[in-house]
Design a protein around this motif. Sequence first.
Motif, PDB file in Angstrom:
ATOM      1  N   PHE A  80       0.841  -1.194   0.000  1.00 36.15           N
ATOM      2  CA  PHE A  80       0.000   0.000   0.000  1.00 36.15           C
ATOM      3  C   PHE A  80       0.874   1.240   0.000  1.00 36.15           C
ATOM      4  O   PHE A  80       2.071   1.176   0.282  1.00 36.15           O
ATOM      5  CB  PHE A  80      -0.936  -0.001   1.216  1.00 36.15           C
ATOM      6  N   ARG A  81       0.237   2.363  -0.340  1.00 35.81           N
ATOM      7  CA  ARG A  81       0.898   3.674  -0.297  1.00 35.81           C
ATOM      8  C   ARG A  81       0.650   4.289   1.076  1.00 35.81           C
ATOM      9  O   ARG A  81      -0.415   4.121   1.646  1.00 35.81           O
ATOM     10  CB  ARG A  81       0.351   4.584  -1.396  1.00 35.81           C
ATOM     11  N   PHE A  82       1.639   5.020   1.583  1.00 40.78           N
ATOM     12  CA  PHE A  82       1.532   5.579   2.923  1.00 40.78           C
ATOM     13  C   PHE A  82       2.086   6.999   2.935  1.00 40.78           C
ATOM     14  O   PHE A  82       3.245   7.210   2.568  1.00 40.78           O
ATOM     15  CB  PHE A  82       2.304   4.697   3.922  1.00 40.78           C
ATOM     16  N   PHE A  83       1.271   7.959   3.383  1.00 38.75           N
ATOM     17  CA  PHE A  83       1.671   9.359   3.464  1.00 38.75           C
ATOM     18  C   PHE A  83       1.843   9.771   4.928  1.00 38.75           C
ATOM     19  O   PHE A  83       1.371   9.080   5.829  1.00 38.75           O
ATOM     20  CB  PHE A  83       0.630  10.261   2.804  1.00 38.75           C
ATOM     21  N   HIS A  84       2.451  10.905   5.148  1.00 39.77           N
ATOM     22  CA  HIS A  84       2.797  11.346   6.506  1.00 39.77           C
ATOM     23  C   HIS A  84       1.595  11.451   7.441  1.00 39.77           C
ATOM     24  O   HIS A  84       1.738  11.282   8.646  1.00 39.77           O
ATOM     25  CB  HIS A  84       3.524  12.693   6.467  1.00 39.77           C
ATOM     26  N   ASP A 141       2.612  30.846  -1.823  1.00 38.45           N
ATOM     27  CA  ASP A 141       2.622  31.390  -0.472  1.00 38.45           C
ATOM     28  C   ASP A 141       3.885  30.869   0.219  1.00 38.45           C
ATOM     29  O   ASP A 141       3.989  29.686   0.535  1.00 38.45           O
ATOM     30  CB  ASP A 141       1.366  30.927   0.266  1.00 38.45           C
ATOM     31  N   ALA A 142       4.854  31.747   0.447  1.00 39.02           N
ATOM     32  CA  ALA A 142       6.155  31.343   0.982  1.00 39.02           C
ATOM     33  C   ALA A 142       6.032  30.683   2.356  1.00 39.02           C
ATOM     34  O   ALA A 142       6.697  29.673   2.622  1.00 39.02           O
ATOM     35  CB  ALA A 142       7.095  32.539   1.046  1.00 39.02           C
ATOM     36  N   ASP A 143       5.185  31.221   3.223  1.00 38.99           N
ATOM     37  CA  ASP A 143       5.024  30.625   4.554  1.00 38.99           C
ATOM     38  C   ASP A 143       4.381  29.248   4.462  1.00 38.99           C
ATOM     39  O   ASP A 143       4.791  28.307   5.150  1.00 38.99           O
ATOM     40  CB  ASP A 143       4.182  31.534   5.456  1.00 38.99           C
ATOM     41  N   GLU A 144       3.376  29.139   3.620  1.00 36.75           N
ATOM     42  CA  GLU A 144       2.717  27.849   3.418  1.00 36.75           C
ATOM     43  C   GLU A 144       3.710  26.829   2.854  1.00 36.75           C
ATOM     44  O   GLU A 144       3.741  25.668   3.287  1.00 36.75           O
ATOM     45  CB  GLU A 144       1.530  28.023   2.464  1.00 36.75           C
ATOM     46  N   PHE A 145       4.530  27.260   1.911  1.00 43.93           N
ATOM     47  CA  PHE A 145       5.524  26.360   1.329  1.00 43.93           C
ATOM     48  C   PHE A 145       6.551  25.923   2.372  1.00 43.93           C
ATOM     49  O   PHE A 145       6.936  24.759   2.421  1.00 43.93           O
ATOM     50  CB  PHE A 145       6.224  27.002   0.128  1.00 43.93           C
ATOM     51  N   ASP A 146       6.978  26.844   3.224  1.00 48.22           N
ATOM     52  CA  ASP A 146       7.922  26.490   4.288  1.00 48.22           C
ATOM     53  C   ASP A 146       7.334  25.421   5.208  1.00 48.22           C
ATOM     54  O   ASP A 146       8.026  24.470   5.589  1.00 48.22           O
ATOM     55  CB  ASP A 146       8.313  27.719   5.112  1.00 48.22           C
ATOM     56  N   ASP A 147       6.053  25.563   5.553  1.00 49.73           N
ATOM     57  CA  ASP A 147       5.384  24.557   6.385  1.00 49.73           C
ATOM     58  C   ASP A 147       5.319  23.217   5.660  1.00 49.73           C
ATOM     59  O   ASP A 147       5.562  22.157   6.250  1.00 49.73           O
ATOM     60  CB  ASP A 147       3.972  25.009   6.759  1.00 49.73           C
ATOM     61  N   TYR A 148       4.981  23.271   4.377  1.00 50.81           N
ATOM     62  CA  TYR A 148       4.902  22.076   3.542  1.00 50.81           C
ATOM     63  C   TYR A 148       6.258  21.376   3.483  1.00 50.81           C
ATOM     64  O   TYR A 148       6.365  20.154   3.653  1.00 50.81           O
ATOM     65  CB  TYR A 148       4.424  22.491   2.146  1.00 50.81           C
ATOM     66  N   LEU A 149       7.295  22.154   3.258  1.00 52.53           N
ATOM     67  CA  LEU A 149       8.654  21.623   3.165  1.00 52.53           C
ATOM     68  C   LEU A 149       9.085  20.990   4.487  1.00 52.53           C
ATOM     69  O   LEU A 149       9.665  19.903   4.509  1.00 52.53           O
ATOM     70  CB  LEU A 149       9.611  22.746   2.763  1.00 52.53           C
ATOM     71  N   GLU A 150       8.781  21.636   5.586  1.00 57.14           N
ATOM     72  CA  GLU A 150       9.144  21.111   6.907  1.00 57.14           C
ATOM     73  C   GLU A 150       8.409  19.801   7.192  1.00 57.14           C
ATOM     74  O   GLU A 150       8.992  18.858   7.738  1.00 57.14           O
ATOM     75  CB  GLU A 150       8.830  22.145   7.990  1.00 57.14           C
ATOM     76  N   GLN A 151       7.165  19.712   6.810  1.00 62.67           N
ATOM     77  CA  GLN A 151       6.380  18.491   6.991  1.00 62.67           C
ATOM     78  C   GLN A 151       7.009  17.341   6.213  1.00 62.67           C
ATOM     79  O   GLN A 151       7.161  16.238   6.738  1.00 62.67           O
ATOM     80  CB  GLN A 151       4.973  18.787   6.504  1.00 62.67           C
ATOM     81  N   GLN A 152       7.402  17.587   4.975  1.00 68.02           N
ATOM     82  CA  GLN A 152       8.049  16.554   4.168  1.00 68.02           C
ATOM     83  C   GLN A 152       9.403  16.171   4.757  1.00 68.02           C
ATOM     84  O   GLN A 152       9.751  14.988   4.810  1.00 68.02           O
ATOM     85  CB  GLN A 152       8.213  17.025   2.725  1.00 68.02           C
ATOM     86  N   ARG A 153      10.163  17.162   5.188  1.00 65.97           N
ATOM     87  CA  ARG A 153      11.489  16.906   5.760  1.00 65.97           C
ATOM     88  C   ARG A 153      11.368  16.022   7.011  1.00 65.97           C
ATOM     89  O   ARG A 153      12.106  15.064   7.170  1.00 65.97           O
ATOM     90  CB  ARG A 153      12.180  18.224   6.105  1.00 65.97           C
ATOM     91  N   LYS A 154      10.410  16.343   7.872  1.00 63.90           N
ATOM     92  CA  LYS A 154      10.222  15.571   9.098  1.00 63.90           C
ATOM     93  C   LYS A 154       9.869  14.115   8.785  1.00 63.90           C
ATOM     94  O   LYS A 154      10.392  13.195   9.415  1.00 63.90           O
ATOM     95  CB  LYS A 154       9.102  16.187   9.952  1.00 63.90           C
ATOM     96  N   PHE A 155       8.982  13.906   7.822  1.00 66.25           N
ATOM     97  CA  PHE A 155       8.574  12.552   7.457  1.00 66.25           C
ATOM     98  C   PHE A 155       9.755  11.761   6.893  1.00 66.25           C
ATOM     99  O   PHE A 155      10.019  10.624   7.306  1.00 66.25           O
ATOM    100  CB  PHE A 155       7.426  12.615   6.452  1.00 66.25           C
TER     101      PHE A 155
END
Length: 194
Positions: A80-84, A141-155
Motif C-alpha cells: 500500500f501507499r503511505f503518506f505522513h 505562499d512562501a510561509d505555506e511552502f515552508d510549512d509544507y517543506l518542513e512536513q516533508q522533511r520531518k517525514f
Amino acid sequence: MSGPFDYFVVFAEMRTGSNLLETNLSAFPGLHCYGEAFNPSFMGYPKKTEILGLTREQREADPLQLISTIRQRTKGLGGFRFFHDHDSRAFKHCLADKRCAKIILTRNPIDSYVSLKIVRKTGQWKLSNVKNLKSAKIRFDADEFDDYLEQQRKFQLEILEGLQRTGQTAFYIAYEDLMDVDVLNGLAPVSYTH
C-alpha cells in the motif's frame, strides 16, 4: 512465505506520482497495491469502504489487522501507499518490520507543492486522459511552502532514522524515474520473492 518480504509499503506524499508508481507496481506479476490503505478519509481509494473484507472501523480499531490481512490474503506480495498523515500506528509497525519492503518515492518539493495547489483549485486529482487536463493559476505562499517543506522533511527524516536504527534499506525512486523502465525493473526482484 518465502523470500525476504511478506508485504511492501510505498512511503510518499500527495502529488509525488504515487498513483503512477502503484499502477506500475501492480503490473508486475505477483505484486498488488491496495492504494492508500491507511488514509484517514477512505479505504484505499475514494468511495471505497473496505479492503479484502475489512472495514474502515476495523482498520481504525486495529491497523495491524489490515496489514496482516494484506499479507495473508494477497496472492503474491501485497502492499500500500503511505503518506505522513496516515495512521501512525501502522507507520511505526511497517518501519520497524524487516519483513516489509520499503519503497520511498520523492519529488522536487516545489513541483509537488505547485501540483497540490493546482489540484486543490481544479479538483482533478488523477489524470487518465491528457485531453481532460485542467489548468489553473495559483498563488505561491512562501510561509505555506515552508510549512509544507518542513512536513516533508520531518517525514523523510523519521523514515531515514527508522531504517538506520533497524539496519534496513529501502528502494528509493524519484518522480522523474517513474517513466524509466530500467529503474522500474529494479523493483522486479521484489515481485519474485514468493
